[in-house]
Design an enzyme around this catalytic site. Structure first.
Site, PDB file in Angstrom:
ATOM      1  N   ALA A  72      37.985 -40.682 -41.308  1.00  0.00           N
ATOM      2  CA  ALA A  72      38.976 -40.067 -40.413  1.00  0.00           C
ATOM      3  C   ALA A  72      38.295 -39.499 -39.175  1.00  0.00           C
ATOM      4  O   ALA A  72      38.792 -39.627 -38.047  1.00  0.00           O
ATOM      5  CB  ALA A  72      39.728 -38.962 -41.164  1.00  0.00           C
ATOM      6  N   SER A  73      37.122 -38.896 -39.368  1.00  0.00           N
ATOM      7  CA  SER A  73      36.419 -38.289 -38.223  1.00  0.00           C
ATOM      8  C   SER A  73      36.006 -39.355 -37.220  1.00  0.00           C
ATOM      9  O   SER A  73      36.073 -39.148 -36.008  1.00  0.00           O
ATOM     10  CB  SER A  73      35.199 -37.497 -38.702  1.00  0.00           C
ATOM     11  OG  SER A  73      34.116 -38.354 -39.073  1.00  0.00           O
ATOM     12  N   LYS A  74      35.580 -40.518 -37.717  1.00  0.00           N
ATOM     13  CA  LYS A  74      35.115 -41.557 -36.807  1.00  0.00           C
ATOM     14  C   LYS A  74      36.291 -42.236 -36.095  1.00  0.00           C
ATOM     15  O   LYS A  74      36.176 -42.654 -34.950  1.00  0.00           O
ATOM     16  CB  LYS A  74      34.252 -42.569 -37.561  1.00  0.00           C
ATOM     17  CG  LYS A  74      32.950 -41.962 -38.098  1.00  0.00           C
ATOM     18  CD  LYS A  74      32.128 -41.296 -36.998  1.00  0.00           C
ATOM     19  CE  LYS A  74      30.759 -40.853 -37.453  1.00  0.00           C
ATOM     20  NZ  LYS A  74      29.935 -40.265 -36.390  1.00  0.00           N
TER      21      LYS A  74
ATOM     22  N   ASN B 120      25.893 -37.979 -30.560  1.00  0.00           N
ATOM     23  CA  ASN B 120      25.502 -38.840 -31.673  1.00  0.00           C
ATOM     24  C   ASN B 120      25.343 -38.088 -32.997  1.00  0.00           C
ATOM     25  O   ASN B 120      25.354 -38.702 -34.060  1.00  0.00           O
ATOM     26  CB  ASN B 120      24.184 -39.511 -31.260  1.00  0.00           C
ATOM     27  CG  ASN B 120      23.461 -40.134 -32.401  1.00  0.00           C
ATOM     28  OD1 ASN B 120      23.896 -41.144 -32.937  1.00  0.00           O
ATOM     29  ND2 ASN B 120      22.347 -39.517 -32.798  1.00  0.00           N
TER      30      ASN B 120
ATOM     31  N   TYR C  47      34.857 -38.616 -43.510  1.00  0.00           N
ATOM     32  CA  TYR C  47      33.991 -39.307 -42.543  1.00  0.00           C
ATOM     33  C   TYR C  47      34.779 -40.367 -41.783  1.00  0.00           C
ATOM     34  O   TYR C  47      34.725 -40.435 -40.554  1.00  0.00           O
ATOM     35  CB  TYR C  47      32.819 -39.932 -43.301  1.00  0.00           C
ATOM     36  CG  TYR C  47      31.798 -40.627 -42.424  1.00  0.00           C
ATOM     37  CD1 TYR C  47      30.820 -39.896 -41.744  1.00  0.00           C
ATOM     38  CD2 TYR C  47      31.803 -42.005 -42.282  1.00  0.00           C
ATOM     39  CE1 TYR C  47      29.878 -40.540 -40.955  1.00  0.00           C
ATOM     40  CE2 TYR C  47      30.865 -42.650 -41.481  1.00  0.00           C
ATOM     41  CZ  TYR C  47      29.895 -41.911 -40.831  1.00  0.00           C
ATOM     42  OH  TYR C  47      28.952 -42.548 -40.047  1.00  0.00           O
TER      43      TYR C  47
ATOM     44  N   SER D 105      31.740 -45.313 -35.818  1.00  0.00           N
ATOM     45  CA  SER D 105      31.194 -46.112 -36.915  1.00  0.00           C
ATOM     46  C   SER D 105      32.085 -47.338 -37.119  1.00  0.00           C
ATOM     47  O   SER D 105      33.279 -47.309 -36.766  1.00  0.00           O
ATOM     48  CB  SER D 105      31.186 -45.309 -38.215  1.00  0.00           C
ATOM     49  OG  SER D 105      30.912 -46.154 -39.323  1.00  0.00           O
TER      50      SER D 105
ATOM     51  N   VAL E  61      26.212 -28.494 -32.804  1.00  0.00           N
ATOM     52  CA  VAL E  61      27.301 -29.088 -32.027  1.00  0.00           C
ATOM     53  C   VAL E  61      28.679 -28.526 -32.388  1.00  0.00           C
ATOM     54  O   VAL E  61      29.640 -28.754 -31.660  1.00  0.00           O
ATOM     55  CB  VAL E  61      27.316 -30.637 -32.124  1.00  0.00           C
ATOM     56  CG1 VAL E  61      26.065 -31.244 -31.546  1.00  0.00           C
ATOM     57  CG2 VAL E  61      27.578 -31.112 -33.554  1.00  0.00           C
TER      58      VAL E  61
HETATM   59  P1  NAD Z   1      20.622 -39.036 -39.222  1.00  0.00           P
HETATM   60  O1  NAD Z   1      21.068 -38.230 -40.377  1.00  0.00           O
HETATM   61  O2  NAD Z   1      19.321 -39.756 -39.255  1.00  0.00           O
HETATM   62  O3  NAD Z   1      20.676 -38.147 -37.896  1.00  0.00           O
HETATM   63  C1  NAD Z   1      21.721 -37.247 -37.633  1.00  0.00           C
HETATM   64  C2  NAD Z   1      21.133 -36.035 -36.930  1.00  0.00           C
HETATM   65  O4  NAD Z   1      22.193 -35.137 -36.625  1.00  0.00           O
HETATM   66  C3  NAD Z   1      20.128 -35.273 -37.797  1.00  0.00           C
HETATM   67  O5  NAD Z   1      18.900 -35.126 -37.107  1.00  0.00           O
HETATM   68  C4  NAD Z   1      20.805 -33.927 -38.036  1.00  0.00           C
HETATM   69  O6  NAD Z   1      19.911 -32.837 -38.125  1.00  0.00           O
HETATM   70  C5  NAD Z   1      21.715 -33.823 -36.823  1.00  0.00           C
HETATM   71  N1  NAD Z   1      22.823 -32.884 -37.033  1.00  0.00           N
HETATM   72  C6  NAD Z   1      23.579 -32.739 -38.162  1.00  0.00           C
HETATM   73  N2  NAD Z   1      24.449 -31.732 -37.985  1.00  0.00           N
HETATM   74  C7  NAD Z   1      24.260 -31.248 -36.731  1.00  0.00           C
HETATM   75  C8  NAD Z   1      24.856 -30.204 -35.979  1.00  0.00           C
HETATM   76  N3  NAD Z   1      25.834 -29.432 -36.485  1.00  0.00           N
HETATM   77  N4  NAD Z   1      24.412 -29.984 -34.717  1.00  0.00           N
HETATM   78  C9  NAD Z   1      23.414 -30.739 -34.201  1.00  0.00           C
HETATM   79  N5  NAD Z   1      22.798 -31.720 -34.866  1.00  0.00           N
HETATM   80  C10 NAD Z   1      23.223 -31.987 -36.124  1.00  0.00           C
HETATM   81  O7  NAD Z   1      21.815 -40.076 -38.956  1.00  0.00           O
HETATM   82  P2  NAD Z   1      21.888 -41.424 -38.097  1.00  0.00           P
HETATM   83  O8  NAD Z   1      21.970 -42.547 -39.041  1.00  0.00           O
HETATM   84  O9  NAD Z   1      20.899 -41.421 -37.000  1.00  0.00           O
HETATM   85  O10 NAD Z   1      23.357 -41.220 -37.529  1.00  0.00           O
HETATM   86  C11 NAD Z   1      23.621 -40.870 -36.205  1.00  0.00           C
HETATM   87  C12 NAD Z   1      25.095 -41.127 -35.966  1.00  0.00           C
HETATM   88  O11 NAD Z   1      25.399 -42.490 -36.289  1.00  0.00           O
HETATM   89  C13 NAD Z   1      26.024 -40.256 -36.815  1.00  0.00           C
HETATM   90  O12 NAD Z   1      27.107 -39.838 -36.022  1.00  0.00           O
HETATM   91  C14 NAD Z   1      26.487 -41.216 -37.901  1.00  0.00           C
HETATM   92  O13 NAD Z   1      27.724 -40.865 -38.421  1.00  0.00           O
HETATM   93  C15 NAD Z   1      26.542 -42.525 -37.143  1.00  0.00           C
HETATM   94  N6  NAD Z   1      26.483 -43.727 -37.981  1.00  0.00           N
HETATM   95  C16 NAD Z   1      25.440 -43.945 -38.822  1.00  0.00           C
HETATM   96  C17 NAD Z   1      25.445 -45.075 -39.633  1.00  0.00           C
HETATM   97  C18 NAD Z   1      24.335 -45.334 -40.610  1.00  0.00           C
HETATM   98  O14 NAD Z   1      24.452 -46.261 -41.444  1.00  0.00           O
HETATM   99  N7  NAD Z   1      23.246 -44.585 -40.555  1.00  0.00           N
HETATM  100  C19 NAD Z   1      26.500 -46.002 -39.555  1.00  0.00           C
HETATM  101  C20 NAD Z   1      27.546 -45.746 -38.679  1.00  0.00           C
HETATM  102  C21 NAD Z   1      27.523 -44.596 -37.903  1.00  0.00           C
END
Ligand code: NAD
Length: 286
Positions: free
Chosen positions: A187-189, A115, A185, A171, A90
């Site tokens: 700041a990005s969100k 996502n 993180y 997030s 991405v």
């Molecule tokens: P995860 O790590 O299970 O999944 C993230 C996926 O993104 C992975 O499959 C990874 O390979 C892929 N990825 C990473 N870098 C990439 C890139 N450059 N290009 C394409 N794909 C890429 O995480 P998750 O928990 O499913 O999180 C998904 C989203 O939810 C994220 O944006 C995360 O910040 C957000 N989030 C998660 C939580 C949590 O507690 N898990 C809380 C708030 C927000």
């Protein structure tokens, strides 16, 4: 157990789901980044069960293969044939453009779920976060959402869609201050929320809705690997959970389904919080 016999990632305690499949996304084409990860994969499975065709885009090809096997196991070969995996980084615009173009043969995308995201283990406070970690985090979590949003709009225009829905994952940390910092993180969100709000305004008259998803702390590898078996680090956070537990990826997927479907046709520019009440907590029950 769901009414059609699938557990679909059903979780512990209150997180069990009893879902009636209603074809809520029948005829729609969806594009999901981070599709091989926790939230992305559960959303893919739910979208397929609701009648959508889905492109799962992820940087990790091995994880995409594993995801496809799981999808086939859960939804069966026939429904799984409506899913396509595409390797995509991405942070690279041409990679995102090409991945979204994989939906051209279906008639273009109706739904884009930006996502993919990372929370790096070396992300820290203002003093200790390195420039490298800062830049990497912004490149994936912010620039990736921009590229995904841009090519969502271009695909929808190219295919003369009369409506579209884009959901960008932020997030709960974009809404609250934490004394356990991951500065890059957080700041990005915050940037995802601001960007999504503005995109929603700019594209509202062409009927493309943009909403942010704000998940709370979840049982997915992103957070669980980061916490590891450090009990003190876990306790420092868990004590603040009103519901006393982590959320499950499927609980985010259910919210994304609503935002993606026409049921949310007047929901635009929201910071859609799915956090078990965490961001509203003052003190929690003992
Ligand atoms: P995860 O790590 O299970 O999944 C993230 C996926 O993104 C992975 O499959 C990874 O390979 C892929 N990825 C990473 N870098 C990439 C890139 N450059 N290009 C394409 N794909 C890429 O995480 P998750 O928990 O499913 O999180 C998904 C989203 O939810 C994220 O944006 C995360 O910040 C957000 N989030 C998660 C939580 C949590 O507690 N898990 C809380 C708030 C927000």
């Amino acid at each position: 157990m769901t009414t059609n016999g699938s557990t679909n990632g059903a979780a512990n305690g209150d997180a069990k789901h009893y879902v009636t499949r209603r074809g809520r996304l029948a005829g729609k084409n969806a594009f999901i980044t981070g599709g091989a990860g926790g939230i992305g994969l559960e959303t893919t499975i739910l979208f397929l069960q609701e009648g959508a065709s889905v492109i799962l885009a992820d940087i990790n090809t091995k994880a995409l293969d594993t995801a496809m096997t799981k999808i086939q196991d859960i939804v069966g070969e026939q429904t799984a044939s409506k899913a396509k995996t595409v390797q995509c980084d991405v942070t690279n615009e041409s990679s995102v453009e090409a991945a979204i173009a994989a939906a051209d043969e279906w008639g273009g995308v109706d739904i884009v779920f930006n996502n993919a995201g990372i929370m790096h283990g070396d992300d820290a406070d203002a003093i200790d976060t390195s420039e490298k970690i800062w830049d990497l985090t912004q490149a994936i979590n912010v620039k990736g959402v921009w590229y995904g949003s841009k090519h969502a709009v271009l695909s929808m225009r190219k295919h003369k869609k009369t409506k579209g829905s884009v959901i960008n994952t932020a997030s709960f940390v974009a809404l609250m201050g934490a004394a356990t910092p991951q500065l890059a993180y957080t700041a990005s969100k915050g940037a995802v929320l601001a960007m999504t709000r503005e995109l929603a305004m700019v594209h509202a008259r062409e009927n493309i809705r943009f909403n942010s998803l704000c998940p709370g702390p979840l049982n997915t590898p992103l957070l669980q690997d980061w916490l590891g078996d450090d009990q003190a680090k876990r306790h420092r956070r868990e004590v603040h959970f009103p519901s006393g537990r982590f959320g499950e990826a499927i609980e985010q997927a259910q919210a994304v389904l609503f935002l993606a479907s026409d049921e949310s046709s007047f929901v635009n520019a929201t910071d859609f919080v799915v956090d078990g009440g965490l961001s509203k907590a003052y003190v929690t029950a003992e």
